[in-house]
Design a protein around this motif. Sequence first.
Motif, short mmCIF file in Angstrom:
data_model
loop_
_atom_site.label_atom_id
_atom_site.label_comp_id
_atom_site.label_asym_id
_atom_site.label_seq_id
_atom_site.Cartn_x
_atom_site.Cartn_y
_atom_site.Cartn_z
N SER A 105 -13.37 7.62 1.79
CA SER A 105 -11.62 7.09 2.31
C SER A 105 -10.75 6.81 0.43
O SER A 105 -9.89 6.78 1.16
N PRO A 109 -7.72 10.63 -0.43
CA PRO A 109 -6.57 10.53 -0.86
C PRO A 109 -5.89 9.97 -2.40
O PRO A 109 -4.90 10.64 -2.39
N THR A 143 -5.98 0.44 2.69
CA THR A 143 -6.57 0.13 3.63
C THR A 143 -6.53 -0.73 4.06
O THR A 143 -6.60 -1.96 3.04
N VAL A 322 -2.00 10.19 5.24
CA VAL A 322 -2.81 10.52 6.51
C VAL A 322 -3.83 11.39 6.58
O VAL A 322 -4.62 11.29 6.49
N LYS A 325 -6.78 10.36 3.83
CA LYS A 325 -7.45 9.22 4.45
C LYS A 325 -8.33 9.52 5.64
O LYS A 325 -9.22 9.28 5.30
N PHE A 326 -7.91 10.85 6.87
CA PHE A 326 -8.92 11.10 7.71
C PHE A 326 -9.51 12.02 7.34
O PHE A 326 -10.89 11.92 7.43
N SER A 348 -9.41 7.22 11.33
CA SER A 348 -8.21 6.92 12.46
C SER A 348 -7.93 5.06 11.56
O SER A 348 -6.50 5.75 11.11
N ASN A 351 -6.76 4.87 8.16
CA ASN A 351 -5.23 5.06 7.98
C ASN A 351 -3.95 3.38 8.09
O ASN A 351 -3.68 3.46 8.09
N ARG A 353 -2.59 0.71 7.03
CA ARG A 353 -1.58 -0.08 5.78
C ARG A 353 -1.41 -1.15 6.03
O ARG A 353 -1.49 -2.16 4.93
N THR A 385 2.24 5.06 8.88
CA THR A 385 0.98 5.02 9.56
C THR A 385 0.41 3.89 9.88
O THR A 385 -0.59 4.26 10.33
N THR A 389 -1.78 4.56 13.55
CA THR A 389 -2.60 4.83 13.72
C THR A 389 -3.39 3.70 15.07
O THR A 389 -4.36 3.93 15.78
#
Length: 437
Positions: A105, A109, A143, A322, A325-326, A348, A351, A353, A385, A389
């Motif tokens: 995670s 990204p 996150t 997105v 992160k995913f 999910s 994501n 934030r 984002t 979610t």
Amino acid sequence: MPSHQIELLFLDLALILLLARGLGTLAARIGQPPVVGEIVAGIVLGPTLLDGDLAEALFPSDVKPLLTALASVGVALFMFTIGLEIEHQALRGAGRLTAGAAIGSTVLPFLLGIGMAAGLLRDHAGGDTAVFTVFVGLSVSVTAFPVLARILADRRLSTTSVGNVALATAAVVDVVAWVALAAVQAVAGGGSEHWRVALVVPFTAALVLLVRPLLRRVLLPGGRVVPLGPGRLVVVLTAALLCGAATEAMNLHYIFGAFLLGVVVPRDAVAAALRATIHERTTQITGFLMPVYFVVSGLDVDLGGLGPDELADLAAILTVAVAGKFAGTYLGARSQGMPGRPAAALASLMNTRGLTELIILGVGLQLGLLDGTLYSLMVAMAVLTTALTGPLLTIVLRKAPDVPAPDVPAPDVPAVPSRPEPARAPARTSHSGTRRA
């Protein structure tokens, strides 16, 4: 302070609270975290509408500093509550599944963000190129632990294994993000006095070795729980503000000092109820002050004049944020044996934030790493984002999964008894020997 200034300040505060509350309630009714509506309230009151004429009329230059001061207090206390929410047990007991998800995670990204920053350098680079690149990577790796926890509670996933993994993973990612942001600020904002940043090491040691025992003595006299009166609450909040002032003097942002104090508040079984009370009381204060922060942040967001180039940048930022992160969370969780659908649900959730992203972007704007346009695009990404979610989680989870996660400790919340399975008729055996339900 002149009378007209006081009048306008009070009118602004009333407007901010009403609009933030109204849009936050509306967001909750359509299945979104209230923070989405509150951030939108800040953008609505900013220069995005009416070419900035509305913002200039409502928030003239002699009132902005007063609102900024209130917003700073709100953010400091909010970061203190984030520190309170970080579970030491989750960090210590994070097993392979949490570690894999947290690494994925964060790393994927971050790397994609660094690559994207290379394309943004031409039009948006501010200050040191290397620091700008790292900051962009950090900005898409965030996150929001508090918002994620509330989404889990709203969806009754807090006590499931997916919820436990999500909370533990978000706690790890949050700590990594704040440490990385501190390092970025130390390099970007230290000026000629970089040596001050090194003071954070003895400062942290003093918090653990001296301040924590003092807090225990004040809050838990004789090792027993006593009601949290105004005097004890004032001691805690004063300590949070002093810690914020200390890290600001070290050329670090004041949010780090307040956050660290929240982390070192005693956390054993005796102190659990007291910590929950401190969190609740502080949240009541931040509930008044944080909408002011949204508006102060929104005054620097102008989405009204975005052209094709800026919209293309926004699309790239959203895609990286997105997808990075995913994919990173999903691959990290799957690499440790988590089944596909729960891993997608975890991806999910990560994501989210929300306000955490907004605080980090505010630091970047203050340091000169972001120009006004890129700051506006990043804020839009944070809102979108977070809003995505819930719908994404609904698509992934047709029904809430609960997969074994023995290496992840449950958060400090009361266990919710599960409903008993409905009685089923015993299986019958037909004459042919096959079993029928």
